[in-house]
Every structure is written in structure tokens, then in C-alpha cells.
Design an enzyme around this catalytic site. Structure first.
Site, PDB file in Angstrom:
ATOM      1  N   TYR A  80       0.837  -1.207   0.000  1.00 40.66           N
ATOM      2  CA  TYR A  80       0.000   0.000   0.000  1.00 40.66           C
ATOM      3  C   TYR A  80       0.867   1.251   0.000  1.00 40.66           C
ATOM      4  CZ  TYR A  80      -3.789   3.192   1.178  1.00 40.66           C
ATOM      5  OH  TYR A  80      -4.701   4.214   1.149  1.00 40.66           O
ATOM      6  N   PHE A 132      -9.191  19.113 -24.973  1.00 45.44           N
ATOM      7  CA  PHE A 132      -9.562  17.707 -25.067  1.00 45.44           C
ATOM      8  C   PHE A 132     -10.835  17.545 -24.241  1.00 45.44           C
ATOM      9  CE2 PHE A 132      -9.545  13.225 -23.838  1.00 45.44           C
ATOM     10  CZ  PHE A 132      -9.643  12.697 -25.103  1.00 45.44           C
ATOM     11  N   THR A 133     -11.667  16.572 -24.620  1.00 41.97           N
ATOM     12  CA  THR A 133     -13.004  16.452 -24.005  1.00 41.97           C
ATOM     13  C   THR A 133     -12.966  16.439 -22.471  1.00 41.97           C
ATOM     14  OG1 THR A 133     -12.800  14.069 -24.319  1.00 41.97           O
ATOM     15  CG2 THR A 133     -14.099  15.254 -25.958  1.00 41.97           C
ATOM     16  N   ASP A 223       0.322  18.380 -21.390  1.00 43.93           N
ATOM     17  CA  ASP A 223      -0.378  17.096 -21.465  1.00 43.93           C
ATOM     18  C   ASP A 223       0.449  16.220 -22.397  1.00 43.93           C
ATOM     19  OD1 ASP A 223      -1.931  14.904 -22.092  1.00 43.93           O
ATOM     20  OD2 ASP A 223      -3.817  16.011 -22.209  1.00 43.93           O
ATOM     21  N   LYS A 266      -1.856   5.718 -22.924  1.00 42.66           N
ATOM     22  CA  LYS A 266      -1.285   6.063 -24.225  1.00 42.66           C
ATOM     23  C   LYS A 266       0.239   6.087 -24.106  1.00 42.66           C
ATOM     24  CE  LYS A 266      -5.274   8.878 -25.500  1.00 42.66           C
ATOM     25  NZ  LYS A 266      -5.681   8.659 -26.888  1.00 42.66           N
ATOM     26  N   ARG A 389     -15.550  12.182 -33.724  1.00 43.39           N
ATOM     27  CA  ARG A 389     -14.878  13.327 -33.112  1.00 43.39           C
ATOM     28  C   ARG A 389     -15.395  14.572 -33.813  1.00 43.39           C
ATOM     29  NH1 ARG A 389     -12.108  11.678 -28.309  1.00 43.39           N
ATOM     30  NH2 ARG A 389     -14.286  12.027 -27.948  1.00 43.39           N
ATOM     31  N   PHE A 455     -21.186  11.907 -25.568  1.00 43.53           N
ATOM     32  CA  PHE A 455     -20.757  10.971 -26.615  1.00 43.53           C
ATOM     33  C   PHE A 455     -20.430   9.597 -26.058  1.00 43.53           C
ATOM     34  CE2 PHE A 455     -16.248  10.978 -25.570  1.00 43.53           C
ATOM     35  CZ  PHE A 455     -16.119  12.169 -24.863  1.00 43.53           C
TER      36      PHE A 455
HETATM   37  N1  F0G Z   1      -5.372  13.969 -22.675  1.00 42.20           N
HETATM   38  C1  F0G Z   1      -5.369  13.519 -23.927  1.00 42.20           C
HETATM   39  C2  F0G Z   1      -4.623  14.276 -24.973  1.00 42.20           C
HETATM   40  C3  F0G Z   1      -6.047  12.345 -24.264  1.00 42.20           C
HETATM   41  O1  F0G Z   1      -6.037  11.923 -25.515  1.00 42.20           O
HETATM   42  C4  F0G Z   1      -6.738  11.647 -23.240  1.00 42.20           C
HETATM   43  C5  F0G Z   1      -7.494  10.445 -23.541  1.00 42.20           C
HETATM   44  C6  F0G Z   1      -6.709  12.150 -21.955  1.00 42.20           C
HETATM   45  C7  F0G Z   1      -6.015  13.317 -21.699  1.00 42.20           C
HETATM   46  C8  F0G Z   1      -7.429  11.468 -20.836  1.00 42.20           C
HETATM   47  O2  F0G Z   1      -6.745  10.308 -20.496  1.00 42.20           O
HETATM   48  O3  F0G Z   1      -8.348   8.430 -21.017  1.00 42.20           O
HETATM   49  O4  F0G Z   1      -6.388   8.085 -19.506  1.00 42.20           O
HETATM   50  O5  F0G Z   1      -8.305   9.438 -18.779  1.00 42.20           O
HETATM   51  N2  F0G Z   1      -7.825  10.084 -24.685  1.00 42.20           N
HETATM   52  C9  F0G Z   1      -8.547   8.856 -25.018  1.00 42.20           C
HETATM   53  C10 F0G Z   1      -8.824   8.807 -26.495  1.00 42.20           C
HETATM   54  C11 F0G Z   1      -9.782   8.646 -24.221  1.00 42.20           C
HETATM   55  O6  F0G Z   1      -9.478   7.837 -26.911  1.00 42.20           O
HETATM   56  O7  F0G Z   1      -8.393   9.661 -27.257  1.00 42.20           O
HETATM   57  P1  F0G Z   1      -7.493   8.993 -19.921  1.00 42.20           P
END
Ligand code: F0G
Length: 482
Positions: A80, A132-133, A223, A266, A389, A455
Site C-alpha cells: 500500500y 480535449f473532451t 499534457d 497512451k 470526433r 458521446f
Molecule cells: N489527454 C489527452 C490528450 C487524451 O487523448 C486523453 C485520452 C486524456 C487526456 C485522458 O486520459 O483516457 O487516460 O483518462 N484520450 C482517449 C482517447 C480517451 O481515446 O483519445 P485517460
């Protein structure tokens, strides 16, 4: 990855790895695909993976791992608090990014939640090359506003600009002048800018943003989720830095950043995420949110096995042969489609091949989600799952009005080292067929529309019975259901 000129025939990317574990795939007949997408509310996120042939939804958490990563997972130290595994990741972060403090989190958006909690207040303005979303959702949730300062070229779907993810420095300066450091907690730079087609920023641009941030006393947050692709493009496209190694370019990027965060789903081909910084103040401002929302400071919601895989994955990201695989496969796909007149985002970026639904199905109004409709149609005719997208991925404004997206794209992600070239060729073939029959595709409307990140789990239906006509034409042309 290397691009090799064949003595006979075409020039194709050649894999610098071999496959040692495989997963069986099924391609279900077209009628069953129609049934599956109907059950999924015409939302590719809601499909069951068993109904998908090639999963090009995302590169998130589905990149192929290396033998070295799998081996490292076996020696993870489960504890832990104070696990050896944590110290190994921390050391790797220090080695690669030269950052003293590392905070683990369960994935990228968790890092965004931590950042937003620590720094965003009602009235805050957060400039960034592009949103980003999940990033935007977290900032808005805390009462902040996202301001995009992308260069104008970034929103041109077809372009030969090598760095469409660059910031327009004048736009950024204007924001600084207008709001000052009091209202602007940080500037966010996104590597491999996701929503405009995985497009990189240049190192020169990042350095210029850094200088501007210094001038106005504002933090710069990177990021780095898609850093691997961005590193490859700097090395390939930015003449001034061609002579530098990938670790050297990485260090220069890191030196420009006060805080770096990433999705390890990623970056590093693992699962998880984290933030790192050299500022004790920033570390201190963020760490309580790690223990509150993620887990103790030495695991942050990640499994220690994934942390071991991350340490190795980060190291492997410093290898040019490894990080070139994605962009070179994507370039192959984009070039082949472009040659056949299919509208795609150019130049080819990272992450995946992006179809320009705005032109592919230009007869569908944005209010009927052309990119969503195209993603659904492509699944029906190929079993390939892509991701919308476009306007569907946007949120309505405060008055409930649709916010029409700058671009209507269908992303066909190529997770790293996962697909073969014949699978890519199959996808190209079905896209060509679909383009010839594009007039059969019509729009979608919501049946169930969530208010946040709609989405992901919104349900839709076709505006007419266009999907059965598409299936009939498919069966006629292919003489059967596959
Ligand atoms: N920043 C970027 C540039 C991303 O592409 C993503 C995730 C995140 C932050 C958030 O990271 O998913 O680990 O919480 N992109 C995924 C995609 C969801 O399918 O493009 P996460």
C-alpha cells in the site's frame, strides 16, 4: 519501424517487432453488425467488443505491450505504501523528464481532476492549443473557461503545415494582456493534439510559449499523453532539432514545462497516469487530491503491475524505432486514402487516421451528426469500430444550443503495434466502397442525451431507414454478408 523501399513494388512501413501472442478475431455478417449497432444506440462506444472485428476506437489502454513490459509486471512489489515499484517509476520519470516529484493517478483524466482541483477556480481562464473532451469538462466543472489559442492552420482539415498543434502566440499574448496572471492559473499545451487529428506542436513553438509564460508569470502545463507521436514528428519535421536524440528532445520539452501530466494508457503502453514537477509548491498543492481521489501517494489508484510496465514503457518510448510505428502506419493509411480521393486530415498525424466526415458525407447537416453517422456506417460495412470526433463529442451551451464542432472527424485509431498491414488494407478497401455509396448514409438523432460527456453513453437512432438500404447494397456488391 523503418520504411523500406522494396526492389519490386511499393514502399511500405516494415515492423521492427514480431508477434508472439495473438488474440482471435471474429468478423460477424453484415446483418448482425446492423443489429449490434442498433442495440448499441448507434454509438460505437456502446458496442460489445465481441461484435467488433478491428477495434480502432482508441489507442487508449490497448497498445501492444513488449515482452520486457510483461516480464517487469512479474516482479512488481505489492504494498500500500512505499512499494519498490513506485520508486522505480519515480526514478524513470526523473531520468527521462528530469522532474523531482511524481504523483501517480489512475488515468489521464484523474490528473486533470487533480490539476483542476488545485488550480482552477470560478472565473479562471485556461488557455491551451486545443481542448480535449475530459480536460475541458474538468475545467468547466470547477467554474473555469477554456480558451483555445491554436494557430489558424490547425483547423484546416487539409494542409501541409507540419505543426498544426502550434499555438498562435499573438492570441496567447492577447489573453495574457486581457486577463493577466491572476485569472490564468496555467497554460496547457497538448502534445499530439488529439481532437484536431493527432497533430504535433513544434519545439520552437513550445519554447516560445514558455518565454511568453515567463514574461507574464504563468505556469505551463504539458499534457504528454500523446508525447510519443509528437517526439517522432519533431525529429522528422523540425530541421533545427533533427540532429538531437529522442531523449534529448524529450528533455528540452520537459524543461519548458512546470508540470507534466499524462495518460499512461497512451504514453508508455500501460494503464494509469501521473503528474510530475520540480516545484515542491505544485507537488504540495496537488498531492492531497491524489490521496483523496486516487489512492496513497505511492500507487495513486494504479496496480503495481501496471506501474512496472509503465517504467519499462517510458524507457521504450525513447526508442525511435518504437515510436515511429504508429505514425508510419497512419501515414500509409492516409496516403492510400488520399490517393483515391477520400477526404482525410492532412498531413497525417499521430494516434490514427482521421476521415473528414464534413466532406465525406457533406449532405448531412452538422445538427444530424455527420461524423457519428459515418462511424456507424463504417462499422456496418466493415466491422471496424472508429470514434466520432465532431459535434456529438461537444457539449451543448448553457442555453441548450448545440455547439457545432470546428471539424467533423471519424477517428480510426491505430493502437501501437497491434494491427497488420493487411488489416489496414481491408479497412481502406471498405472505406473506398463506403465513399462510392456515401449518398446512402443519412444522419442520426438523439434518443437519450446525457448532459455530461454525452458521446460516451448517449443513444441515437437513424433519421430514416437508410441503414437497411446500406446493408442491401453491401450484400449486392459483395455477394454475401461479410
Ligand atoms: N489527454 C489527452 C490528450 C487524451 O487523448 C486523453 C485520452 C486524456 C487526456 C485522458 O486520459 O483516457 O487516460 O483518462 N484520450 C482517449 C482517447 C480517451 O481515446 O483519445 P485517460
Amino acid at each position: 519501424m523503418t520504411v523500406v523501399r522494396f526492389y519490386y513494388g511499393e514502399q511500405i512501413p516494415l515492423e521492427m517487432h514480431k508477434t508472439r501472442i495473438v488474440q482471435k478475431l471474429d468478423l460477424i455478417p453484415v446483418e448482425q453488425r446492423l443489429e449490434a449497432i442498433t442495440m448499441a444506440g448507434n454509438n460505437t462506444f456502446l458496442l460489445k467488443n465481441r461484435d467488433v472485428f478491428l477495434d480502432m476506437l482508441t489507442d487508449s489502454g490497448v497498445n501492444a505491450m513488449s515482452d520486457q513490459q510483461l516480464a517487469a509486471m512479474m516482479v512488481a512489489d505489492d504494498s500500500y505504501a512505499g512499494s519498490e515499484t513506485f520508486f522505480r517509476v519515480e526514478k524513470k520519470i526523473k531520468e527521462i523528464f528530469d522532474k523531482e516529484y511524481f504523483l501517480p493517478a489512475h488515468q489521464g483524466r484523474a490528473c486533470e481532476n487533480i490539476l483542476a482541483n488545485a488550480y482552477v477556480k470560478p472565473g479562471s481562464i485556461v488557455p491551451m492549443n486545443y481542448h480535449f473532451t475530459t480536460t475541458k469538462a474538468h475545467i468547466v466543472l470547477r467554474g473555469g473557461t477554456v480558451e483555445e489559442v491554436l494557430c489558424d492552420e490547425g483547423l484546416k482539415v487539409t494542409s501541409d503545415h507540419p505543426f498544426k498543434g502550434n499555438v498562435d502566440l499573438d492570441k496567447l499574448r492577447n489573453l495574457f494582456e486581457q486577463y493577466g496572471a491572476e485569472r490564468i492559473p496555467f497554460v496547457r499545451m497538448e502534445a499530439g493534439t488529439n481532437l484536431i487529428g493527432g497533430q504535433p506542436f513544434s519545439l520552437d513553438n513550445l519554447r516560445a510559449v514558455r518565454r511568453l509564460c515567463d514574461e507574464y508569470g504563468v505556469m505551463l502545463v504539458l499534457d504528454a499523453s500523446l508525447l510519443a507521436d509528437n517526439l517522432y514528428f519533431i525529429k522528422e519535421r523540425e530541421a533545427a532539432y533533427r540532429g538531437l536524440s529522442i531523449p534529448e528532445i524529450t528533455r528540452m520539452i520537459a524543461d519548458c514545462s512546470d508540470i507534466i501530466y499524462f495518460s499512461a494508457r497512451k504514453l508508455g503502453c500501460a494503464r494509469g497516469g501521473g503528474l510530475c514537477t520540480n516545484s515542491y509548491e505544485a507537488y504540495n498543492a496537488m498531492r492531497e487530491f491524489v490521496t483523496l481521489y486516487e489512492g496513497f501517494l505511492t500507487y495513486g489508484g494504479m496496480s503495481v503491475r501496471e506501474m512496472e510496465a509503465l517504467a519499462v514503457g517510458l524507457e521504450e518510448t525513447m526508442d525511435e524505432a518504437m515510436i515511429s510505428q504508429g505514425p508510419q502506419f497512419i501515414a500509409y493509411m492516409v496516403d492510400e486514402l488520399q490517393e483515391q480521393g477520400i477526404p482525410v486530415v492532412t498531413p497525417a498525424g499521430g494516434l490514427g487516421c482521421h476521415l473528414d466526415a464534413g466532406r465525406f458525407v457533406e449532405h448531412i447537416p452538422q445538427s444530424q451528426y455527420p461524423a457519428g453517422a459515418l462511424a456507424v456506417a463504417l462499422y456496418i460495412v466493415s466491422g471496424v469500430r472508429g470514434m466520432e470526433r465532431g459535434t456529438l463529442s461537444e457539449a451543448r451551451d448553457e442555453t441548450g444550443q448545440e455547439k457545432l464542432a470546428d471539424m467533423e472527424l471519424v477517428r480510426l485509431a491505430l493502437p501501437r503495434r497491434v494491427f497488420t498491414l493487411s488489416q489496414v488494407k481491408y479497412t481502406i478497401d471498405r472505406i473506398l466502397w463506403l465513399y462510392e455509396n456515401r449518398k446512402l448514409i443519412e444522419g442520426l438523432t438523439f434518443v437519450e442525451e446525457p448532459t455530461v460527456l454525452r458521446f460516451f453513453f448517449g443513444r441515437l437512432q437513424p433519421v430514416s431507414d437508410w441503414q437497411s438500404k446500406l446493408v442491401a447494397k453491401f450484400k449486392e456488391d459483395f455477394g454475401g454478408g461479410l
